[in-house]
Design an enzyme around this catalytic site. Structure first.
Site, PDB file in Angstrom:
ATOM      1  N   GLU A 151       0.861  -0.642  -0.050  1.00  0.00           N
ATOM      2  CA  GLU A 151       0.007   0.365  -0.394  1.00  0.00           C
ATOM      3  C   GLU A 151       0.828   0.714   0.488  1.00  0.00           C
ATOM      4  O   GLU A 151       0.950   2.160  -0.825  1.00  0.00           O
ATOM      5  CB  GLU A 151      -0.922   0.318   1.476  1.00  0.00           C
ATOM      6  CG  GLU A 151      -1.863   1.210   1.055  1.00  0.00           C
ATOM      7  CD  GLU A 151      -3.153   1.758   0.751  1.00  0.00           C
ATOM      8  OE1 GLU A 151      -3.728   0.288   0.162  1.00  0.00           O
ATOM      9  OE2 GLU A 151      -2.850   2.101  -0.831  1.00  0.00           O
ATOM     10  N   ASP A 179       0.873   4.371  -3.372  1.00  0.00           N
ATOM     11  CA  ASP A 179       0.854   5.229  -2.727  1.00  0.00           C
ATOM     12  C   ASP A 179       1.011   6.310  -2.970  1.00  0.00           C
ATOM     13  O   ASP A 179       1.563   7.616  -3.819  1.00  0.00           O
ATOM     14  CB  ASP A 179       0.818   6.284  -0.898  1.00  0.00           C
ATOM     15  CG  ASP A 179      -0.850   4.880  -0.507  1.00  0.00           C
ATOM     16  OD1 ASP A 179      -1.628   4.413  -1.696  1.00  0.00           O
ATOM     17  OD2 ASP A 179      -1.286   5.286  -0.327  1.00  0.00           O
ATOM     18  N   SER A 228      -7.561   1.956  -3.417  1.00  0.00           N
ATOM     19  CA  SER A 228      -5.864   2.342  -3.455  1.00  0.00           C
ATOM     20  C   SER A 228      -5.384   3.344  -3.725  1.00  0.00           C
ATOM     21  O   SER A 228      -4.860   3.851  -3.862  1.00  0.00           O
ATOM     22  CB  SER A 228      -5.764   1.154  -2.877  1.00  0.00           C
ATOM     23  OG  SER A 228      -5.742   0.428  -1.219  1.00  0.00           O
TER      24      SER A 228
END
Ligand SMILES: *[C@@H]1O[C@H](CO)[C@@H](O)[C@H](O)[C@H]1NC(C)=O
Ligand SMILES: *[C@@H]1O[C@H](CO)[C@@H](O)[C@H](O)[C@H]1NC(C)=O
Ligand SMILES: *[C@@H]1O[C@H](CO)[C@@H](O)[C@H](O)[C@H]1NC(C)=O
Ligand SMILES: *[C@@H]1O[C@H](CO)[C@@H](O)[C@H](O)[C@H]1NC(C)=O
Ligand SMILES: *[C@@H]1O[C@H](CO)[C@@H](O)[C@H](O)[C@H]1NC(C)=O
Ligand SMILES: *[C@@H]1O[C@H](CO)[C@@H](O)[C@H](O)[C@H]1NC(C)=O
Ligand SMILES: *[C@@H]1O[C@H](CO)[C@@H](O)[C@H](O)[C@H]1NC(C)=O
Ligand SMILES: *[C@@H]1O[C@H](CO)[C@@H](O)[C@H](O)[C@H]1NC(C)=O
Ligand SMILES: *[C@@H]1O[C@H](CO)[C@@H](O)[C@H](O)[C@H]1NC(C)=O
Length: 648
Positions: free
Chosen positions: A288, A292, A565
């Protein structure tokens, strides 16, 4: 009872009638015990209990109005954000409230010297014996044991307060609520697979965007120009992470392969909260966090990223179980949210949130961090969960805090979830749906569907389609390409009604593209007539961006990853770039984005192909205009820039 009026109407029996012999009225009542909790015995009267009384905040009934006043472009106060002191003083419980509650307690025999008033003025706290608290609240406390984890909690089935006091308090703890632990507190669910194509494929080519989304593809899809070398010192992009950590080696590999103009070693500015640390060695990298940063840097560089990483390793890793989510972050960016006080007690819930100092091995031994970081202009959050994992008041309190951050000029963007109209499998029911498994399950913070954040759904480019062909909503069945099914989270809240800013868009959708499913109207008639969604609920997502086949380096290897996400940092980065231009023109940040976005749907690329399957259905369908799959659509940078530059 303003704060929770919507919520408590479901569970709170306000009956002055039932109790003729006393002026005490039932303030909260629980009619059943969640199945995982077992009621064991009465609490021993000598046991110490920390009683916390949540005071009713002032002016919450005007909060939405205040927010719209600074974030709706037709308002003369557009962009005139509040200072944090203004926010505190506006919402602080009134002197009358504080005096009334104090005098009730003092008259009931609790010496004034025992009362502690927390820093944000929101709580009155005191230590008591169970006997004294029971007598004060006309209640009986029982010990409950969580059959799954063995953890214990004290709760009552109902409690009473004087009728004259009722309007001054939100709730008392210990009260009727038993914590409902979540299985996965962060519940981010990135999906990854090994691509056949190598990262070394021409990074600036747009001919393979249907196979992998590179920074060049993102820039082309949304017409994002190169960033100016001059960026504002006041516009670092905020990204929230918890229990998942970036690896510098992965970022470096990504920069080397895709964005050589970003120097090796480029990394986020730490805003580490309560003992959090990053980065980690490449073998421990989090998919994650890596995702990002690898999406955001190419859009915003040379602007910086501020990493709001929460919680010491014991909590973040789950070694010490906590179920709460996001409160330690809110404490850190807003001291007024924090209610640290002499008892080491705070507005966070000790049953749900990390408690600091953490005396276990390797724990963060400092005090809970309160108001130590200034919130950034934009904060991207690719984490979420299901509403049923957390008590109602807990999420409602957070929702009001998002509103307060919006009042102060911060734009907050949340991922809409990756399970279409369902929740994750196994949540509530095997297929992640509600009721008998047929009812759609909105996600947190959407299911409590805080209407004060911008929700971001996911789109994709289908194979053999070019950027000019346009995107569709994500519909990835099991095994194609990820091991789990994935579709853009969307639907209608079971709690919040449709906010004004969205009303016309939602009405248009129902009028012209009526979904082929029975519905109920308001959660009070949940499931009625076979209804599977709440026709009166706040619709989500608000917007969308690509979230499939995203090129990423993770644990030293090239993978393709997906999820809302990914969509969230892309949209957040676009907003950051627009604010950059505004600052250069002497203007300010944007705060809560939705009112302007809904007034300017033309500035987004409308997504009209695809749906968001779940609960044994194809889910909702995309349609021209807003839809509960892709919202208003994906960003068109030049058009959004025009809209926002045209505002004061
Ligand atoms: C309650 O706790 C006190 C002090 O620990 C103990 O003496 C007493 O026996 C307990 N009472 C019951 C009913 O368990
Ligand atoms: C990569 O693709 C771009 C755009 O299609 C092209 O201009 C460039 O020459 C290509 N580079 C290489 C090394 O093939
Ligand atoms: C960047 O800022 C410098 C100094 O303020 C200025 O001279 C220069 O023109 C700016 N460059 C751009 C591309 O805006
Ligand atoms: C950043 O904002 C502060 C006020 O919030 C201001 O004093 C400062 O000049 C700004 N800095 C820049 C580089 O714009
Ligand atoms: C942690 O340590 C502090 C200071 O050493 C102490 O006051 C506190 O009671 C301890 N907390 C726990 C839960 O052991
Ligand atoms: C894409 O086009 C290629 C070449 O025309 C073809 O072999 C392939 O089957 C197509 N893929 C899909 C998913 O339609
Ligand atoms: C909606 O109503 C159902 C049925 O009464 C209940 O189980 C559920 O908890 C309610 N949802 C919310 C968000 O309150
Ligand atoms: C679920 O409940 C609805 C309405 O109560 C009913 O129509 C449906 O057949 C049920 N489905 C299952 C799988 O039991
Ligand atoms: C529309 O979605 C379907 C899958 O639902 C996909 O096969 C098709 O290629 C998409 N069309 C376009 C134009 O993207």
């Amino acid at each position: 009872m303003r704060l929770f009026s919507t919520l408590f109407s479901l569970t709170l029996a306000v009956s002055a009638v039932a109790l003729p012999t006393t002026d005490h009225v039932v303030h909260e009542r629980r009619t059943s015990t969640p199945s995982r909790w077992e009621k064991t015995a009465r609490v021993n009267g000598t046991e110490q209990v920390l009683v916390r009384i949540g005071l009713a905040q002032s002016n919450l009934d005007h909060a939405y109005e205040y927010l719209m006043s600074v974030s709706d472009s037709v308002s003369p106060n557009y962009g005139k954000f509040w200072t944090s002191d203004e926010v505190i003083s506006t919402f602080a419980p009134s002197d009358e409230t504080v005096a009334a509650v104090e005098s009730w307690l003092v008259n009931a025999g609790v010496a004034k010297s025992r009362l502690v008033h927390t820093k944000n003025q929101g709580w009155i706290v005191f230590e008591s014996t169970a006997t004294e608290a029971e007598s004060l609240l006309r209640t009986k406390y029982y010990q409950y044991t969580d059959k799954l984890t063995g953890s214990k909690a004290i709760a009552a089935e109902e409690y009473r307060v004087p009728q004259t006091i009722q309007k001054h308090i939100d709730f008392v703890k210990p009260g009727v609520l038993l914590p409902i632990p979540s299985k996965d507190r962060s519940a981010k669910r990135t999906r990854k697979f090994k691509p056949t194509r190598q990262a070394s494929a021409n990074a600036s080519s747009l001919s393979t965007c249907d196979e992998m989304i590179t920074p060049a593809c993102v820039a082309a899809l949304y017409k994002i120009p190169h960033s100016s070398p001059n960026v504002s010192a006041n516009n670092s992009l905020g990204i929230f992470e918890e229990g998942d950590y970036y690896s510098q080696e992965d970022l470096n590999l990504f920069f080397a392969n895709f964005t050589p103009y970003i120097p090796q070693g480029t990394h986020p500015k730490p805003a580490f909260i309560d003992g959090a640390e990053a980065p980690v060695p490449v073998a421990d990298a989090g998919a994650e966090s890596d995702l990002d940063f690898q999406l955001a840097y190419p859009i915003i560089y040379p602007q910086t990223i501020t990493l709001f990483q929460t919680d010491d390793y014991n909590y973040a890793s789950g070694e010490i179980e906590t179920d709460g989510f996001f409160n330690t972050f809110l404490d850190a960016v807003d001291g007024s949210y924090c209610t640290y006080c002499a008892y080491g007690e705070c507005g966070d819930d000790p049953n749900l949130d990390p408690v600091y100092p953490d005396n276990s091995t390797g724990g963060y031994t400092g005090q809970l961090m309160c108001g130590v970081y200034k919130p950034t202009n934009v904060i991207s959050v690719s984490y979420g969960g299901q509403e049923s994992d957390l008590p109602a008041y807990y999420q409602q309190r957070q929702c009001n805090e998002f509103l307060k951050l919006g009042l102060q000029g911060t734009s907050i963007l949340f991922a809409s979830g990756d399970d279409g109209v369902a929740g994750p499998a196994g949540d509530d029911t095997a297929n992640g749906c509600l009721g008998n498994g047929t009812i759609f399950s909105p996600a947190f913070p959407n299911r409590f569907s805080c209407p004060y954040v911008t929700n971001v759904g996911a789109t994709k480019l289908y194979p053999n389609h070019t950027i000019a062909d346009g995107e569709s909503s994500v519909v990835d069945p099991v095994g194609h390409p990820y091991s789990v099914a994935y579709s853009s989270g969307g639907g209608f809240s079971n709690i919040y009604t449709i906010p004004d800013y969205q009303a016309a868009a939602v009405a248009e959708y129902f009028k012209n593209h009526n979904p082929p499913y029975p519905y109920y109207e308001g959660n009070a008639s949940f499931g009625k007539n076979g209804g599977v969604y709440n026709r009166l609920g706040r619709g989500y997502p608000d917007v969308a961006a690509n979230g499939d086949n995203i090129a990423e380096f993770w644990e030293g290897e090239f993978i393709l990853d997906g999820g809302t996400s990914a969509s969230t940092p892309i949209f957040s980065s676009v907003i950051n770039r627009i604010i950059e231009k505004r600052i250069a023109a002497g203007k300010g940040p944007l705060g809560f984005l939705n009112p302007v976005l809904y007034r300017n749907a033309h500035a987004l690329n409308d997504i009209t192909n695809g749906s968001n399957p779940g609960c044994g259905t194809e889910g909702f369908y995309t349609a021209p205009g807003w839809d509960p799959v892709s919202g208003l659509g994906t960003p068109n940078f030049p058009k959004l820039l025009d809209v926002f530059m045209g505002l004061p």
